[in-house]
Design a protein around this motif. Structure first.
Motif, PDB file in Angstrom:
ATOM      1  N   LEU A 125       0.857  -1.177   0.000  1.00 55.15           N
ATOM      2  CA  LEU A 125       0.000   0.000   0.000  1.00 55.15           C
ATOM      3  C   LEU A 125       0.900   1.235   0.000  1.00 55.15           C
ATOM      4  CD1 LEU A 125      -2.592  -1.083   2.734  1.00 55.15           C
ATOM      5  CD2 LEU A 125      -2.626  -1.536   0.280  1.00 55.15           C
ATOM      6  N   TYR A 126       0.839   2.018  -1.079  1.00 60.63           N
ATOM      7  CA  TYR A 126       1.750   3.148  -1.260  1.00 60.63           C
ATOM      8  C   TYR A 126       1.121   4.465  -0.828  1.00 60.63           C
ATOM      9  CZ  TYR A 126       5.065   0.293  -3.807  1.00 60.63           C
ATOM     10  OH  TYR A 126       6.002  -0.653  -4.145  1.00 60.63           O
ATOM     11  N   PHE A 127       1.846   5.194   0.025  1.00 60.78           N
ATOM     12  CA  PHE A 127       1.474   6.567   0.358  1.00 60.78           C
ATOM     13  C   PHE A 127       1.950   7.489  -0.763  1.00 60.78           C
ATOM     14  CE2 PHE A 127       2.083   4.453   4.483  1.00 60.78           C
ATOM     15  CZ  PHE A 127       0.837   4.654   5.035  1.00 60.78           C
ATOM     16  N   ASN A 128       3.156   7.224  -1.236  1.00 58.54           N
ATOM     17  CA  ASN A 128       3.766   7.926  -2.363  1.00 58.54           C
ATOM     18  C   ASN A 128       4.757   6.943  -2.992  1.00 58.54           C
ATOM     19  OD1 ASN A 128       6.414   8.223  -1.041  1.00 58.54           O
ATOM     20  ND2 ASN A 128       5.412   9.766   0.238  1.00 58.54           N
ATOM     21  N   PRO A 129       5.451   7.315  -4.061  1.00 56.63           N
ATOM     22  CA  PRO A 129       6.333   6.338  -4.721  1.00 56.63           C
ATOM     23  C   PRO A 129       7.429   5.735  -3.837  1.00 56.63           C
ATOM     24  CG  PRO A 129       5.948   8.187  -6.168  1.00 56.63           C
ATOM     25  CD  PRO A 129       5.349   8.552  -4.838  1.00 56.63           C
ATOM     26  N   ARG A 130       7.792   6.413  -2.759  1.00 59.56           N
ATOM     27  CA  ARG A 130       8.891   5.914  -1.934  1.00 59.56           C
ATOM     28  C   ARG A 130       8.465   5.440  -0.541  1.00 59.56           C
ATOM     29  NH1 ARG A 130      12.327   6.859  -5.532  1.00 59.56           N
ATOM     30  NH2 ARG A 130      12.892   8.833  -6.445  1.00 59.56           N
ATOM     31  N   SER A 131       7.250   5.696  -0.159  1.00 64.24           N
ATOM     32  CA  SER A 131       6.776   5.338   1.175  1.00 64.24           C
ATOM     33  C   SER A 131       5.584   4.388   1.053  1.00 64.24           C
ATOM     34  CB  SER A 131       6.375   6.609   1.923  1.00 64.24           C
ATOM     35  OG  SER A 131       5.888   6.295   3.195  1.00 64.24           O
ATOM     36  N   PHE A 132       5.705   3.247   1.690  1.00 64.21           N
ATOM     37  CA  PHE A 132       4.658   2.237   1.554  1.00 64.21           C
ATOM     38  C   PHE A 132       4.594   1.362   2.786  1.00 64.21           C
ATOM     39  CE2 PHE A 132       8.553   0.473  -0.019  1.00 64.21           C
ATOM     40  CZ  PHE A 132       8.536  -0.865   0.313  1.00 64.21           C
ATOM     41  N   PHE A 133       3.528   0.601   2.857  1.00 61.57           N
ATOM     42  CA  PHE A 133       3.310  -0.350   3.936  1.00 61.57           C
ATOM     43  C   PHE A 133       2.996  -1.689   3.293  1.00 61.57           C
ATOM     44  CE2 PHE A 133       1.079  -2.387   7.407  1.00 61.57           C
ATOM     45  CZ  PHE A 133       1.869  -2.023   8.483  1.00 61.57           C
ATOM     46  N   ILE A 134       3.559  -2.764   3.813  1.00 60.05           N
ATOM     47  CA  ILE A 134       3.279  -4.083   3.255  1.00 60.05           C
ATOM     48  C   ILE A 134       2.510  -4.927   4.265  1.00 60.05           C
ATOM     49  CG2 ILE A 134       5.162  -4.117   1.583  1.00 60.05           C
ATOM     50  CD1 ILE A 134       6.809  -5.779   3.508  1.00 60.05           C
ATOM     51  N   ILE A 135       1.536  -5.659   3.720  1.00 59.34           N
ATOM     52  CA  ILE A 135       0.717  -6.553   4.535  1.00 59.34           C
ATOM     53  C   ILE A 135       0.863  -7.959   3.967  1.00 59.34           C
ATOM     54  CG2 ILE A 135      -1.595  -7.050   5.403  1.00 59.34           C
ATOM     55  CD1 ILE A 135      -2.268  -4.156   4.459  1.00 59.34           C
ATOM     56  N   PRO A 136       1.282  -8.908   4.789  1.00 57.14           N
ATOM     57  CA  PRO A 136       1.421 -10.284   4.291  1.00 57.14           C
ATOM     58  C   PRO A 136       0.066 -10.857   3.877  1.00 57.14           C
ATOM     59  CG  PRO A 136       2.452 -10.031   6.457  1.00 57.14           C
ATOM     60  CD  PRO A 136       1.689  -8.788   6.183  1.00 57.14           C
ATOM     61  N   LYS A 137       0.051 -11.536   2.748  1.00 56.84           N
ATOM     62  CA  LYS A 137      -1.189 -12.163   2.286  1.00 56.84           C
ATOM     63  C   LYS A 137      -1.621 -13.281   3.216  1.00 56.84           C
ATOM     64  CE  LYS A 137      -0.723 -11.371  -2.655  1.00 56.84           C
ATOM     65  NZ  LYS A 137      -0.557 -12.047  -3.953  1.00 56.84           N
ATOM     66  N   ASP A 138      -0.644 -13.945   3.857  1.00 58.29           N
ATOM     67  CA  ASP A 138      -1.012 -15.055   4.733  1.00 58.29           C
ATOM     68  C   ASP A 138      -1.694 -14.594   6.021  1.00 58.29           C
ATOM     69  OD1 ASP A 138       1.242 -14.118   6.046  1.00 58.29           O
ATOM     70  OD2 ASP A 138       2.450 -15.895   5.655  1.00 58.29           O
ATOM     71  N   ALA A 139      -1.812 -13.276   6.215  1.00 61.78           N
ATOM     72  CA  ALA A 139      -2.587 -12.755   7.336  1.00 61.78           C
ATOM     73  C   ALA A 139      -4.077 -12.987   7.112  1.00 61.78           C
ATOM     74  CB  ALA A 139      -2.323 -11.268   7.526  1.00 61.78           C
ATOM     75  N   PHE A 140      -4.453 -13.118   5.857  1.00 60.88           N
ATOM     76  CA  PHE A 140      -5.854 -13.306   5.500  1.00 60.88           C
ATOM     77  C   PHE A 140      -6.126 -14.794   5.289  1.00 60.88           C
ATOM     78  CE2 PHE A 140      -4.472  -9.163   3.950  1.00 60.88           C
ATOM     79  CZ  PHE A 140      -5.361  -8.334   4.617  1.00 60.88           C
ATOM     80  N   VAL A 141      -7.122 -15.304   5.973  1.00 60.15           N
ATOM     81  CA  VAL A 141      -7.445 -16.726   5.933  1.00 60.15           C
ATOM     82  C   VAL A 141      -8.552 -16.977   4.898  1.00 60.15           C
ATOM     83  CG1 VAL A 141      -8.228 -18.701   7.312  1.00 60.15           C
ATOM     84  CG2 VAL A 141      -6.871 -16.888   8.374  1.00 60.15           C
ATOM     85  N   GLY A 142      -8.375 -18.017   4.103  1.00 63.22           N
ATOM     86  CA  GLY A 142      -9.402 -18.420   3.145  1.00 63.22           C
ATOM     87  C   GLY A 142      -9.729 -17.332   2.129  1.00 63.22           C
ATOM     88  N   ASP A 143     -11.021 -16.999   2.040  1.00 64.22           N
ATOM     89  CA  ASP A 143     -11.489 -16.000   1.077  1.00 64.22           C
ATOM     90  C   ASP A 143     -11.176 -14.565   1.498  1.00 64.22           C
ATOM     91  OD1 ASP A 143     -12.440 -17.882  -0.647  1.00 64.22           O
ATOM     92  OD2 ASP A 143     -14.534 -17.761   0.034  1.00 64.22           O
ATOM     93  N   GLU A 144     -10.650 -14.376   2.713  1.00 62.68           N
ATOM     94  CA  GLU A 144     -10.333 -13.019   3.176  1.00 62.68           C
ATOM     95  C   GLU A 144      -9.299 -12.338   2.274  1.00 62.68           C
ATOM     96  OE1 GLU A 144      -9.104 -13.238   7.241  1.00 62.68           O
ATOM     97  OE2 GLU A 144     -11.154 -13.434   7.984  1.00 62.68           O
ATOM     98  N   GLU A 145      -8.364 -13.116   1.717  1.00 61.02           N
ATOM     99  CA  GLU A 145      -7.359 -12.531   0.822  1.00 61.02           C
ATOM    100  C   GLU A 145      -8.036 -11.936  -0.412  1.00 61.02           C
ATOM    101  OE1 GLU A 145      -3.739 -13.921  -2.096  1.00 61.02           O
ATOM    102  OE2 GLU A 145      -4.016 -15.046  -0.225  1.00 61.02           O
ATOM    103  N   HIS A 146      -8.971 -12.664  -0.978  1.00 59.67           N
ATOM    104  CA  HIS A 146      -9.706 -12.158  -2.140  1.00 59.67           C
ATOM    105  C   HIS A 146     -10.534 -10.929  -1.756  1.00 59.67           C
ATOM    106  CE1 HIS A 146     -11.701 -12.174  -5.982  1.00 59.67           C
ATOM    107  NE2 HIS A 146     -12.876 -12.255  -5.385  1.00 59.67           N
ATOM    108  N   GLU A 147     -11.146 -10.968  -0.579  1.00 61.89           N
ATOM    109  CA  GLU A 147     -11.926  -9.816  -0.101  1.00 61.89           C
ATOM    110  C   GLU A 147     -11.031  -8.601   0.121  1.00 61.89           C
ATOM    111  OE1 GLU A 147     -15.261  -9.401   0.172  1.00 61.89           O
ATOM    112  OE2 GLU A 147     -15.327 -11.345  -0.826  1.00 61.89           O
ATOM    113  N   ALA A 148      -9.837  -8.821   0.680  1.00 55.02           N
ATOM    114  CA  ALA A 148      -8.893  -7.718   0.886  1.00 55.02           C
ATOM    115  C   ALA A 148      -8.496  -7.105  -0.450  1.00 55.02           C
ATOM    116  CB  ALA A 148      -7.663  -8.208   1.635  1.00 55.02           C
ATOM    117  N   ARG A 149      -8.242  -7.946  -1.429  1.00 54.61           N
ATOM    118  CA  ARG A 149      -7.891  -7.484  -2.771  1.00 54.61           C
ATOM    119  C   ARG A 149      -9.012  -6.607  -3.343  1.00 54.61           C
ATOM    120  NH1 ARG A 149      -7.012 -12.197  -4.648  1.00 54.61           N
ATOM    121  NH2 ARG A 149      -4.794 -12.277  -4.186  1.00 54.61           N
TER     122      ARG A 149
END
Length: 159
Positions: A125-149
């Motif tokens: 998730l980018y605030f700007n081209p150089r600043s971002f936050f990453i969230i592991p996909k494995d944090a989302f269980v089952g269909d939650e990953e698709h919902e997050a997307r």
């Protein structure tokens, strides 16, 4: 509202940082120029137009850049960032994205993010081209990953 607890795994974070660096337009252009220079010097060396020193210098430049962007830079960023050593819970709400842990809570309105990207193990998730936050996909269980997307696609308007 979706809540997803997660921790970071060093090897996956390093790979996500590589994706970040390689996806930057300025890095792509620089890599193309350096690769073109290396190929041109190899061709010119083959036809004996340039000396072996020119070919050696272009090869060394290529190797140094690969080591820098593929190994050194991700390692340095990982070591300097305390965030990767903590555990969090990501909260995807209707108005904002938030992270929380035992020490506190921080939220951002969805409009704060300029864009988002997906790599094999993370959502970036980018605030700007150089600043971002990453969230592991494995944090989302089952269909939650698709919902997050779907939430990221709907809430983060790419600029």
């Amino acid at each position: 509202m979706t809540s997803a607890p997660f921790t970071y795994q060093k090897s996956k974070v390093i790979q996500a940082l590589r994706y970040h660096f390689i996806s930057r337009p300025e890095i792509k252009v620089m890599m193309l120029v350096v690769n073109g220079f290396a190929i041109l010097s190899a061709v010119l060396f083959y036809f004996k137009v340039v000396s072996p020193l020119a070919f050696l210098i272009s090869s060394i430049l290529w190797i140094v850049l690969m080591i820098l962007f593929w190994f050194l830079l991700p390692q340095v960023i990982y070591k300097q960032t305390q965030t990767f050593k903590d555990s969090f819970s990501a909260v995807l709400g209707p108005q904002q994205f938030a992270i929380e842990n035992a020490r506190g809570h921080k939220g951002w309105d969805w409009a704060t993010f300029s864009t988002w990207m997906e790599s094999p193990h993370f959502f970036h998730l980018y605030f700007n081209p150089r600043s971002f936050f990453i969230i592991p996909k494995d944090a989302f269980v089952g269909d939650e990953e698709h919902e997050a997307r779907k939430i990221f696609a709907a809430k983060i308007v790419k600029s």
